[in-house]
Scaffold this motif. Structure first.
Motif, mmCIF file in Angstrom:
data_model
loop_
_atom_site.group_PDB
_atom_site.id
_atom_site.type_symbol
_atom_site.label_atom_id
_atom_site.label_comp_id
_atom_site.label_asym_id
_atom_site.label_seq_id
_atom_site.Cartn_x
_atom_site.Cartn_y
_atom_site.Cartn_z
ATOM 1 N N PHE A 43 0.833 -1.200 0.000
ATOM 2 C CA PHE A 43 0.000 0.000 0.000
ATOM 3 C C PHE A 43 0.874 1.259 0.000
ATOM 4 C CE2 PHE A 43 -1.912 3.293 2.737
ATOM 5 C CZ PHE A 43 -3.049 3.612 2.003
ATOM 6 N N MET A 44 2.020 1.191 0.722
ATOM 7 C CA MET A 44 2.865 2.372 0.889
ATOM 8 C C MET A 44 3.628 2.733 -0.382
ATOM 9 S SD MET A 44 4.459 1.392 4.629
ATOM 10 C CE MET A 44 5.586 2.796 4.704
ATOM 11 N N VAL A 45 4.209 1.740 -1.044
ATOM 12 C CA VAL A 45 5.179 2.003 -2.123
ATOM 13 C C VAL A 45 4.593 2.806 -3.274
ATOM 14 C CG1 VAL A 45 6.677 0.924 -3.856
ATOM 15 C CG2 VAL A 45 6.620 0.041 -1.502
ATOM 16 N N PRO A 46 3.456 2.401 -3.889
ATOM 17 C CA PRO A 46 2.950 3.170 -5.043
ATOM 18 C C PRO A 46 2.510 4.578 -4.682
ATOM 19 C CG PRO A 46 1.346 1.505 -4.373
ATOM 20 C CD PRO A 46 2.583 1.239 -3.596
ATOM 21 N N ARG A 47 2.270 4.835 -3.423
ATOM 22 C CA ARG A 47 1.834 6.165 -2.994
ATOM 23 C C ARG A 47 2.977 7.002 -2.430
ATOM 24 N NH1 ARG A 47 -1.651 2.256 -2.618
ATOM 25 N NH2 ARG A 47 -3.825 2.610 -3.221
ATOM 26 N N GLY A 48 4.207 6.432 -2.445
ATOM 27 C CA GLY A 48 5.369 7.179 -1.973
ATOM 28 C C GLY A 48 5.444 7.327 -0.468
ATOM 29 N N LEU A 49 4.597 6.606 0.254
ATOM 30 C CA LEU A 49 4.593 6.750 1.714
ATOM 31 C C LEU A 49 5.848 6.142 2.337
ATOM 32 C CD1 LEU A 49 0.860 5.848 2.493
ATOM 33 C CD2 LEU A 49 1.876 8.115 2.191
ATOM 34 N N ASP A 50 6.502 5.225 1.598
ATOM 35 C CA ASP A 50 7.722 4.612 2.126
ATOM 36 C C ASP A 50 8.901 5.579 2.116
ATOM 37 O OD1 ASP A 50 7.585 4.528 -0.695
ATOM 38 O OD2 ASP A 50 9.212 3.051 -0.726
ATOM 39 N N PHE A 76 14.106 -0.568 5.351
ATOM 40 C CA PHE A 76 14.925 0.597 5.730
ATOM 41 C C PHE A 76 16.070 0.813 4.747
ATOM 42 C CE2 PHE A 76 18.848 1.998 7.814
ATOM 43 C CZ PHE A 76 18.473 3.254 8.270
ATOM 44 N N THR A 77 16.711 -0.283 4.306
ATOM 45 C CA THR A 77 17.857 -0.144 3.403
ATOM 46 C C THR A 77 17.464 0.434 2.040
ATOM 47 O OG1 THR A 77 17.588 -2.452 2.667
ATOM 48 C CG2 THR A 77 19.110 -2.045 4.498
ATOM 49 N N LEU A 78 16.168 0.380 1.712
ATOM 50 C CA LEU A 78 15.705 0.940 0.439
ATOM 51 C C LEU A 78 15.498 2.451 0.509
ATOM 52 C CD1 LEU A 78 13.032 -1.796 -0.437
ATOM 53 C CD2 LEU A 78 15.387 -1.617 -1.321
ATOM 54 N N LYS A 79 15.510 3.007 1.719
ATOM 55 C CA LYS A 79 15.281 4.452 1.890
ATOM 56 C C LYS A 79 16.523 5.220 1.480
ATOM 57 C CE LYS A 79 12.807 7.942 3.478
ATOM 58 N NZ LYS A 79 13.589 9.001 2.799
ATOM 59 N N THR A 80 16.349 6.167 0.608
ATOM 60 C CA THR A 80 17.505 6.896 0.061
ATOM 61 C C THR A 80 18.001 7.990 0.994
ATOM 62 O OG1 THR A 80 15.944 8.309 -1.141
ATOM 63 C CG2 THR A 80 16.903 6.426 -2.333
ATOM 64 N N GLN A 81 17.113 8.655 1.706
ATOM 65 C CA GLN A 81 17.536 9.762 2.565
ATOM 66 C C GLN A 81 16.884 9.661 3.953
ATOM 67 O OE1 GLN A 81 16.485 13.178 0.072
ATOM 68 N NE2 GLN A 81 18.665 13.461 -0.396
ATOM 69 N N PRO A 82 17.303 8.689 4.778
ATOM 70 C CA PRO A 82 16.749 8.607 6.135
ATOM 71 C C PRO A 82 17.231 9.762 6.997
ATOM 72 C CG PRO A 82 18.539 7.024 5.847
ATOM 73 C CD PRO A 82 18.287 7.638 4.502
ATOM 74 N N ASP A 83 16.388 10.194 7.923
ATOM 75 C CA ASP A 83 16.801 11.245 8.861
ATOM 76 C C ASP A 83 17.210 10.593 10.192
ATOM 77 O OD1 ASP A 83 14.411 10.467 9.990
ATOM 78 O OD2 ASP A 83 13.379 12.377 9.675
ATOM 79 N N ILE A 84 17.610 11.407 11.150
ATOM 80 C CA ILE A 84 18.099 10.901 12.432
ATOM 81 C C ILE A 84 17.011 10.134 13.178
ATOM 82 C CG2 ILE A 84 17.565 13.055 13.641
ATOM 83 C CD1 ILE A 84 20.571 10.757 14.338
#
Length: 545
Positions: A43-50, A76-84
């Motif tokens: 549900f998250m991926v196509p809507r950019g919520l991830d 988590f490893t797929l996230k390009t710009q994680p914050d603190i």
């Protein structure tokens, strides 16, 4: 249900900034297995919520809660710009699993990505250090907290205290505690618990008494510490003080006090705790009910233990094992084996401790053939490799039944060195059956292992005395004198009207000792009148020369 909910969400609302987020949070609340998580991620991926750090953090938290931290880590490893915040969430999730090394990796990665660890990063990663007992990594993290100026933050310092304590460096933990400019209740509790972890209950108690405020965790920590260090009378004393200060005990406190009651045989207090558990609705908590069974067994009330057991709707392997061991302890070996058969019918797999209880049951009623069968079938049928405790039970069973040669051969054929308990069993069996040669052999090993244990010398002296070898009895006495071995007097205790009375063999310290001895003499007289003749041939070392 989750799939239907996904389909029911209005598509038009998913393009707004609020509605998709609200829908996702609602979905996460309903997740209860891996399939649900997978659907939610879809549900998250196509809507950019991830790619939303806050929403992804909520997803990872749900994965961790349900026990699928590895899946959350992959996302988590797929996230390009994680914050603190997202980094901290991932570190926290990993630190609570066997993937603690990955938590330290993520902690190091956040720094290489240009982020500074904050007051949440340090406590989370320090939990991973505790899990790995990696004190070197912990000292490096401590240095980093100094460089970032967070070494005086109460949360960071508390995490460091817990880390150093868990790794055995209690002095370093205390130095940090003493240097804290501001201490909260959590930091006080952490330091008290630190002393408990290293077994220094006296320092824990001293610090506990100095606390400006205490909560149920403070009290429970001290009670559990005394119980674990085999000081049950002090554990119960602290519990009574806790009651006087109107602190409501929690389930963990009840577990600790029940352990102390079991050790002392404090049946009256144990029954009060049982009523308290029922009133609070905690009777469905399996570990608590297991502790109740154990308390009743060790306090001499096997009927109450069985009653508690039969009322349980959910039983773990510990429940069954405790009940089997309890029946064996009370000499109900056949009933214990029948209980094991019931356990097998429920398809609960026995563990190593279960077989110790089963072999003990066979030993208590002399079921040698049954004992041999269970011992020989542990590996083939139940896939449990016998440990030294199982060998000890089997050797005790064979020795008591008079199969001394078979017991000795089993000792010599063990895949590991025999300990004092095993040689002690052989020595005791030698005394029962008058085998002087085996008794001498067992004592030779015991003297090497336990040179100051007077009980071993006493048993051998009894063997010699029973066979009329008085010169050897004298030699045993001389050996004890030469080695400075002193016979320790036996002791016992009993609870009466919520008070504990302790007794030492031959002691006169109890205020009613004269009356107690009068009753004992009267009982002995009645026994003699009934025709009982005591066997005193083996009690020579009970008397002064």
């Amino acid at each position: 249900m989750l799939r239907s909910m996904l389909l029911r969400l209005p598509f038009s609302s998913l393009h707004t900034s609020a509605d998709p987020s609200s829908g996702l949070l609602s979905l996460l609340k309903q997740c209860c297995n891996f399939k649900h998580l997978n659907l939610t991620h879809g549900f998250m991926v196509p809507r950019g919520l991830d790619q939303n750090n806050l929403l992804l953090s909520k997803f990872i938290e749900t994965c961790s809660f349900l026990g699928f931290t590895d899946y959350g880590f992959k996302v988590f490893t797929l996230k390009t710009q994680p914050d603190i915040y997202l980094y901290n969430t991932m570190i926290k999730a990993l630190s609570q699993t066997d993937s603690a090394k990955d938590a330290i990796f993520i902690y190091n990665r956040l720094q290489t990505m240009g982020f500074r660890p904050d007051t949440y990063s340090f406590p989370f990663v320090l939990k991973s250090v505790v899990h790995l007992s990696a004190v070197e990594a912990g000292t490096q993290i401590h240095g980093q907290s100094v460089r970032t100026g967070l070494d005086s933050d109460v949360h960071v310092v508390t995490g460091l205290i817990q880390m150093y304590s868990a790794c055995g460096f209690i002095c370093d933990a205390r130095k940090l505690f003493d240097s804290m400019p501001l201490r909260d209740l959590v930091s006080w509790n952490a330091m008290v618990a630190g002393y408990e972890k290293v077994g220094d209950v006296d320092s824990a108690r001293d610090l506990f008494e100095k606390m400006p405020e205490r909560n149920v965790i403070s009290w429970t920590t001290v009670i559990a510490g005394y119980a674990q260090m085999n000081r049950p009378d002090e554990a119960i004393m602290i519990f009574r003080k806790m009651q006087l200060e109107d602190i409501e005990p929690d389930e963990i406190a009840m577990l600790a006090v029940l352990s102390a009651c079991a050790h002392l045989g404090a049946l009256e207090l144990g029954e009060w705790i049982h009523n308290y558990i029922d009133k609070r609705g905690w009777s469905k908590i399996v570990p608590l009910t297991n502790a109740l069974i154990d308390m009743y067994v060790k306090s001499g009330s096997i009927e109450k233990a069985v009653e508690v057991f039969e009322k349980m709707k959910h039983r773990s392997v510990i429940t069954w094992t405790t009940m089997i061991a309890g029946l064996a302890l009370h000499g109900l070996g056949r009933e214990a084996l029948e209980m094991f058969s019931r356990m097998e019918r429920t398809r609960i797999k026995p563990n190593e401790v279960t077989f110790i209880a089963i072999l003990s049951a066979c030993c208590h009623v002399g079921l040698v053939d049954m004992g041999r069968w269970y011992f020989n079938n542990m590996s083939s049928q139940y896939h449990i490799k016998p440990k030294i405790e199982h060998y000890g039970c089997m050797i005790d069973l064979l020795g008591r039944a008079g199969y001394l040669q078979e017991a000795h051969e089993l000792v010599k054929g063990m895949p590991f060195e025999a300990n004092g308990a095993i040689w002690g069993s052989l020595l005791a069996a030698s005394r029962i059956h008058g085998d002087v040669e085996l008794g001498e052999c067992a004592l030779k090993h015991l003297i090497d292992m336990e040179p100051h244990n007077s009980g071993n010398y006493t048993l051998l002296s009894n063997i010699y005395a029973a066979s009329g070898r008085w010169n050897e009895v004298g030699m045993v006495r001389k050996a004890m004198r030469d080695k400075g071995v002193k016979k320790m007097p036996g002791g016992s205790s009993i609870e009466l009207n919520n008070r504990f009375h302790e007794f030492i063999a031959g002691g006169q310290s109890h205020p009613q000792s004269q009356r107690i001895y009068e009753v004992l003499y009267e009982v002995n007289g009645q026994l003699r009148m009934a025709g009982y003749i005591s066997n005193e041939s083996g009690g020579l070392l009970e008397y002064d020369e």
